[in-house]
Design a protein around this motif. Structure first.
Motif, PDB file in Angstrom:
ATOM      1  N   SER A 110     -20.890   5.455   3.771  1.00  0.00           N
ATOM      2  CA  SER A 110     -20.637   4.087   3.239  1.00  0.00           C
ATOM      3  C   SER A 110     -22.006   3.403   3.752  1.00  0.00           C
ATOM      4  CB  SER A 110     -19.282   3.238   3.606  1.00  0.00           C
ATOM      5  OG  SER A 110     -19.608   3.108   5.165  1.00  0.00           O
ATOM      6  N   LYS A 111     -22.964   4.144   4.316  1.00  0.00           N
ATOM      7  CA  LYS A 111     -24.209   3.515   4.771  1.00  0.00           C
ATOM      8  C   LYS A 111     -25.077   2.693   3.708  1.00  0.00           C
ATOM      9  CE  LYS A 111     -24.668   6.511   8.938  1.00  0.00           C
ATOM     10  NZ  LYS A 111     -25.410   7.453   9.544  1.00  0.00           N
ATOM     11  N   GLY A 112     -24.922   3.300   2.671  1.00  0.00           N
ATOM     12  CA  GLY A 112     -25.756   2.642   1.536  1.00  0.00           C
ATOM     13  C   GLY A 112     -24.976   1.474   0.837  1.00  0.00           C
ATOM     14  N   GLY A 113     -23.819   1.036   1.209  1.00  0.00           N
ATOM     15  CA  GLY A 113     -23.228   0.050   0.803  1.00  0.00           C
ATOM     16  C   GLY A 113     -21.951   0.435  -0.348  1.00  0.00           C
ATOM     17  N   VAL A 114     -21.100  -0.177  -0.445  1.00  0.00           N
ATOM     18  CA  VAL A 114     -19.810  -0.067  -1.252  1.00  0.00           C
ATOM     19  C   VAL A 114     -19.715  -1.321  -2.470  1.00  0.00           C
ATOM     20  CG1 VAL A 114     -17.310   0.071  -1.272  1.00  0.00           C
ATOM     21  CG2 VAL A 114     -18.694   1.102   0.658  1.00  0.00           C
ATOM     22  N   THR A 115     -19.681  -0.897  -3.596  1.00  0.00           N
ATOM     23  CA  THR A 115     -19.394  -1.824  -4.733  1.00  0.00           C
ATOM     24  C   THR A 115     -17.876  -1.701  -4.898  1.00  0.00           C
ATOM     25  OG1 THR A 115     -21.603  -1.329  -5.562  1.00  0.00           O
ATOM     26  CG2 THR A 115     -20.054  -2.396  -7.041  1.00  0.00           C
ATOM     27  N   ILE A 116     -17.247  -2.999  -5.127  1.00  0.00           N
ATOM     28  CA  ILE A 116     -15.963  -3.120  -5.187  1.00  0.00           C
ATOM     29  C   ILE A 116     -15.458  -3.842  -6.485  1.00  0.00           C
ATOM     30  CG2 ILE A 116     -13.819  -4.249  -4.203  1.00  0.00           C
ATOM     31  CD1 ILE A 116     -15.541  -4.558  -1.492  1.00  0.00           C
ATOM     32  N   GLY A 117     -14.924  -2.879  -7.225  1.00  0.00           N
ATOM     33  CA  GLY A 117     -14.497  -3.481  -8.597  1.00  0.00           C
ATOM     34  C   GLY A 117     -13.140  -3.974  -8.550  1.00  0.00           C
ATOM     35  N   THR A 118     -12.844  -5.337  -9.423  1.00  0.00           N
ATOM     36  CA  THR A 118     -11.508  -5.765  -9.371  1.00  0.00           C
ATOM     37  C   THR A 118     -10.872  -5.767 -11.028  1.00  0.00           C
ATOM     38  OG1 THR A 118     -11.878  -8.085  -9.578  1.00  0.00           O
ATOM     39  CG2 THR A 118     -12.155  -7.456  -7.353  1.00  0.00           C
ATOM     40  N   ALA A 119      -9.684  -6.014 -10.996  1.00  0.00           N
ATOM     41  CA  ALA A 119      -9.111  -6.263 -12.442  1.00  0.00           C
ATOM     42  C   ALA A 119      -9.315  -7.691 -12.961  1.00  0.00           C
ATOM     43  CB  ALA A 119      -7.497  -5.720 -12.495  1.00  0.00           C
ATOM     44  N   ASN A 120      -8.813  -7.871 -14.018  1.00  0.00           N
ATOM     45  CA  ASN A 120      -9.008  -9.120 -14.500  1.00  0.00           C
ATOM     46  C   ASN A 120      -7.716 -10.266 -14.461  1.00  0.00           C
ATOM     47  OD1 ASN A 120      -7.261  -7.868 -16.217  1.00  0.00           O
ATOM     48  ND2 ASN A 120      -8.122  -8.330 -18.182  1.00  0.00           N
ATOM     49  N   PHE A 121      -7.420 -10.285 -12.942  1.00  0.00           N
ATOM     50  CA  PHE A 121      -6.327 -11.220 -12.673  1.00  0.00           C
ATOM     51  C   PHE A 121      -6.521 -11.761 -11.352  1.00  0.00           C
ATOM     52  CE2 PHE A 121      -4.173  -7.064 -12.158  1.00  0.00           C
ATOM     53  CZ  PHE A 121      -3.852  -7.181 -10.976  1.00  0.00           C
ATOM     54  N   THR A 122      -6.063 -12.798 -11.104  1.00  0.00           N
ATOM     55  CA  THR A 122      -6.233 -13.545  -9.754  1.00  0.00           C
ATOM     56  C   THR A 122      -6.186 -12.720  -8.601  1.00  0.00           C
ATOM     57  OG1 THR A 122      -5.853 -15.854 -10.639  1.00  0.00           O
ATOM     58  CG2 THR A 122      -5.569 -15.523  -8.151  1.00  0.00           C
ATOM     59  N   GLU A 123      -5.138 -12.010  -8.358  1.00  0.00           N
ATOM     60  CA  GLU A 123      -4.530 -11.382  -7.273  1.00  0.00           C
ATOM     61  C   GLU A 123      -5.499 -10.351  -6.837  1.00  0.00           C
ATOM     62  OE1 GLU A 123      -0.576 -10.601  -6.239  1.00  0.00           O
ATOM     63  OE2 GLU A 123      -0.931  -8.668  -6.393  1.00  0.00           O
ATOM     64  N   ASN A 124      -5.953  -9.563  -7.948  1.00  0.00           N
ATOM     65  CA  ASN A 124      -6.829  -8.252  -7.718  1.00  0.00           C
ATOM     66  C   ASN A 124      -8.227  -8.831  -7.413  1.00  0.00           C
ATOM     67  OD1 ASN A 124      -8.167  -5.483  -9.087  1.00  0.00           O
ATOM     68  ND2 ASN A 124      -5.916  -5.517  -8.192  1.00  0.00           N
ATOM     69  N   GLN A 125      -8.657  -9.996  -7.742  1.00  0.00           N
ATOM     70  CA  GLN A 125      -9.707 -10.625  -7.438  1.00  0.00           C
ATOM     71  C   GLN A 125      -9.937 -10.874  -5.823  1.00  0.00           C
ATOM     72  OE1 GLN A 125     -11.392 -13.660  -9.997  1.00  0.00           O
ATOM     73  NE2 GLN A 125     -10.602 -12.813 -11.767  1.00  0.00           N
ATOM     74  N   VAL A 126      -8.638 -11.595  -5.432  1.00  0.00           N
ATOM     75  CA  VAL A 126      -8.583 -12.007  -4.113  1.00  0.00           C
ATOM     76  C   VAL A 126      -8.447 -10.808  -3.086  1.00  0.00           C
ATOM     77  CG1 VAL A 126      -7.017 -12.967  -2.354  1.00  0.00           C
ATOM     78  CG2 VAL A 126      -7.358 -13.997  -4.481  1.00  0.00           C
ATOM     79  N   LEU A 127      -7.806  -9.435  -3.553  1.00  0.00           N
ATOM     80  CA  LEU A 127      -7.920  -8.448  -2.782  1.00  0.00           C
ATOM     81  C   LEU A 127      -9.430  -7.919  -2.778  1.00  0.00           C
ATOM     82  CD1 LEU A 127      -4.617  -6.823  -4.020  1.00  0.00           C
ATOM     83  CD2 LEU A 127      -4.860  -7.692  -1.711  1.00  0.00           C
ATOM     84  N   GLY A 128      -9.934  -7.790  -3.926  1.00  0.00           N
ATOM     85  CA  GLY A 128     -11.261  -7.253  -3.919  1.00  0.00           C
ATOM     86  C   GLY A 128     -12.191  -8.022  -2.628  1.00  0.00           C
ATOM     87  N   TYR A 129     -12.198  -9.455  -2.491  1.00  0.00           N
ATOM     88  CA  TYR A 129     -12.855 -10.165  -1.554  1.00  0.00           C
ATOM     89  C   TYR A 129     -12.190  -9.872  -0.360  1.00  0.00           C
ATOM     90  CZ  TYR A 129     -15.429 -12.550  -5.448  1.00  0.00           C
ATOM     91  OH  TYR A 129     -16.407 -12.642  -6.350  1.00  0.00           O
TER      92      TYR A 129
END
Length: 312
Positions: A44-63
């Motif tokens: 993970s030294k180069g960083g990690v890109t997190i994607g989320t689905a298109n609803f509130t809860e999944n966005q909260v989990l991503g953050y």
């Protein structure tokens, strides 16, 4: 095996086995390019890109994932609201994203529709076997959020509805509202027909437990709505969640889905700590703060992480 024993057993490693039919859409990149390799030992030294689905809860989990990873020294980028699983899984394989919050049962149904696993440990093992090469599931957390088919109290009384089986008594009369993909999913219209013999009058394509489907339910434009059990509007509106006596809807513990290329010990430890802290009730409250209080999902996630000692 209980959940805590399983968490410990899986903390060290996860298996990923190639499945040729897992992603049939042919999408390999959100940007239209070719797929990226997932070889290497994982870092993970180069960083990690997190994607989320298109609803509130999944966005909260991503953050939340981003907050705990940043606290562990991992640089993160969040790409929220990318769409459905049919977009996210190929994007993860293709290298556009490295990590996403998933749900055990729904992910298993997507990858292996004929799997009969329903217990958390069984599903975790089945997922490990069904995942495409280069991807793995990490230990699942305490919090869970399942699909639910919901009617208003008035509709429940009018048609005598308390279970999903009762819907078949009204075949051809009721309108169901849900996100477009639910029309073709096993945990959706397909499964309701196969398992319970339910046939709706009409399917209305709306959103995932969002304002469109909930507004349609309130107005009577749909009789049945597909929502999430952590949606605070269910209790607030006294809506009725139809029970599932034949267990069509599997358990849905939150589980991180990550590319091998990023799944090092730092990532594993940080996400395991979050999974051991976040509860279903807390996740429901975070959803409420975004949906009702109109707070920013990133701010909500960061505040939670700080308050629970997961970030500074």
């Amino acid at each position: 095996m209980n959940r805590r024993t399983l968490l410990g057993a899986l903390a060290g490693a996860a298996v990923s086995v190639p499945v040729l039919t897992a992603c049939g859409s042919g999408i390999t990149s959100l940007d239209g390019g070719g797929s990226a390799g997932s070889g290497g030992s994982g870092s993970s030294k180069g960083g990690v890109t997190i994607g989320t689905a298109n609803f509130t809860e999944n966005q909260v989990l991503g953050y939340l994932y981003a907050a705990v990873l940043e606290a562990a020294g991992v640089k993160t980028t969040v790409r929220p609201n990318l769409g459905t699983r049919e977009i996210l899984i190929p994007a993860l394989k293709g290298g556009d994203i490295d990590l996403l919050p998933e749900y055990q049962g729904a992910l298993l149904h997507y990858l292996a529709p004929k799997s009969g696993a329903t217990e958390e440990g069984e599903m975790q093992n089945a997922l490990a076997m069904a995942l495409p090469a280069g991807l793995q599931v990490l230990p699942y957390g305490m919090a869970e959020d399942s699909d639910a088919f919901v009617v208003t109290r008035e509709t429940a009384r009018k048609y005598g509805l308390s279970t999903l089986a009762d819907l078949a008594k009204q075949n051809g009369k009721l309108v169901v509202g849900a996100a477009p993909e639910v029309k073709k999913r096993e945990v959706g219209v397909v499964g309701l027909k196969d398992v319970y013999g339910v046939e709706f009058k009409e399917f209305k394509s709306l959103d995932s437990s969002g304002p469109l489907v909930k507004g349609a339910l309130k107005k009577g434009d749909v009789d049945v709505a597909n929502l999430f059990t952590t949606d605070t509007d269910i209790q607030a509106n006294d809506w009725v969640v139809l029970s599932d006596p034949k267990n069509l809807i599997p358990g849905q513990h939150i589980v991180p889905l990550v590319a091998d290329r990023k799944a090092d010990s730092t990532v594993r430890k940080a996400l395991a700590e979050l999974g051991n802290v976040l509860t279903t009730a807390q996740l429901t409250e975070l959803n409420r703060q975004v949906d009702k209080d109109k707070k920013d999902p990133e701010d909500v996630a960061n505040t939670y992480a700080r308050q629970h000692g997961l970030a500074k």
